[in-house]
Design an enzyme around this catalytic site. Structure first.
Site, PDB file in Angstrom:
ATOM      1  N   ARG A   1      -0.160  -9.434  13.270  1.00 16.98           N
ATOM      2  CA  ARG A   1      -0.901  -8.569  12.426  1.00 16.98           C
ATOM      3  C   ARG A   1      -1.994  -8.824  11.419  1.00 16.98           C
ATOM      4  NH1 ARG A   1       3.773  -4.872  10.087  1.00 16.98           N
ATOM      5  NH2 ARG A   1       2.189  -3.332   9.853  1.00 16.98           N
TER       6      ARG A   1
ATOM      7  N   ARG B   1      11.933  -6.546   4.184  1.00 15.84           N
ATOM      8  CA  ARG B   1      11.648  -5.451   4.219  1.00 15.84           C
ATOM      9  C   ARG B   1      12.495  -4.347   4.832  1.00 15.84           C
ATOM     10  NH1 ARG B   1       5.821  -2.463   4.644  1.00 15.84           N
ATOM     11  NH2 ARG B   1       5.673  -2.957   7.086  1.00 15.84           N
TER      12      ARG B   1
ATOM     13  N   LYS C   1       0.701  -1.221  -0.026  1.00 15.51           N
ATOM     14  CA  LYS C   1       0.053   0.079  -0.106  1.00 15.51           C
ATOM     15  C   LYS C   1       1.153   1.298   0.030  1.00 15.51           C
ATOM     16  CE  LYS C   1      -2.206  -1.026   3.785  1.00 15.51           C
ATOM     17  NZ  LYS C   1      -1.559  -2.457   4.081  1.00 15.51           N
TER      18      LYS C   1
ATOM     19  N   ARG D   1      12.042  -3.535  10.943  1.00 17.29           N
ATOM     20  CA  ARG D   1      11.339  -3.139  12.070  1.00 17.29           C
ATOM     21  C   ARG D   1      10.828  -4.228  12.843  1.00 17.29           C
ATOM     22  NH1 ARG D   1       6.919  -0.091   8.735  1.00 17.29           N
ATOM     23  NH2 ARG D   1       5.555  -1.110  10.198  1.00 17.29           N
TER      24      ARG D   1
ATOM     25  N   ARG E   1      -8.777   1.345   9.694  1.00 15.54           N
ATOM     26  CA  ARG E   1      -8.572   0.052   9.704  1.00 15.54           C
ATOM     27  C   ARG E   1      -9.729  -0.964  10.376  1.00 15.54           C
ATOM     28  NH1 ARG E   1      -2.324  -0.797  11.866  1.00 15.54           N
ATOM     29  NH2 ARG E   1      -1.476   0.507   9.923  1.00 15.54           N
TER      30      ARG E   1
END
Length: 210
Positions: free
Chosen positions: A167, A123, A13, A156, A88
């Site tokens: 998540r 990532r 996104k 992260r 969300r």
């Protein structure tokens, strides 16, 4: 154009929001980046949000809605915007409607969970400006260094596999119902994730007619 981007954590996104922002000449409003800045600066909102983010839970609605209200009041949002990371939940979407936050389309990027887990492992995020890279699909020019500000890139905590699974579980329970919410309003566009960033952009442009 006023867009909301929907999709699981790691669906791309943020990357697509940046591309669409340039194409449409409207700002991207990323609650993730705003929250990370607040957490880094140790603001009251940042400290409150950090406990939730570190454990893979959602940040409370009142924190998110307050941030969005402030941001959309700024002049650069007059001609449109792209919301990345909000709403969300159904209550957030309802609160935004009550606030008068207009939406032309909710764009959902569809992707399998196992692809997400593999993707998140590669990532890397800038410690200073929050910019995201990927070791395979979007590598920095210099390994471990942000192209934009020269900051250090790292994994992260919420990109670790066990946190990603938590998540994803939260996404399917709380966020995925938003597809039905916007579909009922005639505002949902769904696209399948593609093998490359460019291919995904192409199917999004086709879906939005831009």
């Amino acid at each position: 154009m006023r867009l909301i981007l929907l999709g699981a954590p790691g669906a791309g996104k943020g990357t697509q929001a940046e591309i669409l922002s340039r194409l449409l000449n409207v700002p991207t409003i990323s609650t993730g980046n705003i929250l990370r800045a607040a957490m880094k600066n140790g603001t009251p909102v940042g400290l409150k949000a950090k406990a939730y983010v570190d454990s893979g839970r959602l940040v409370p609605d009142e924190v998110i809605i307050g941030i969005i209200q402030e941001r959309l009041a700024q002049p650069d949002c007059e001609n449109g915007y792209i919301l990345d990371g909000v709403p969300r939940t159904i209550p957030q979407a309802e609160a935004m409607e009550e606030m008068g936050v207009g939406v032309d389309w909710a764009l959902s990027i569809e992707i399998e969970d196992y692809v997400i887990v593999e993707r998140m492992a590669g990532r890397r995020t800038c410690h200073d400006c929050g910019q995201s890279f990927h070791v395979v699909s979007n590598p920095p020019k210099k390994e471990g260094v942000c192209d934009y500000c020269g900051g250090e890139l790292s994994i992260r905590r919420d990109d670790a596999p066990e946190t990603v699974m938590a998540r994803l579980e939260t996404f399917h329970k709380d966020t995925e119902p938003l597809k039905h919410f916007y579909e009922a309003r005639g505002k949902l566009k769904s696209v399948e994730n593609q093998p490359s960033i460019e291919a995904t952009t192409a199917v999004i442009r086709e879906a939005l007619g831009i």
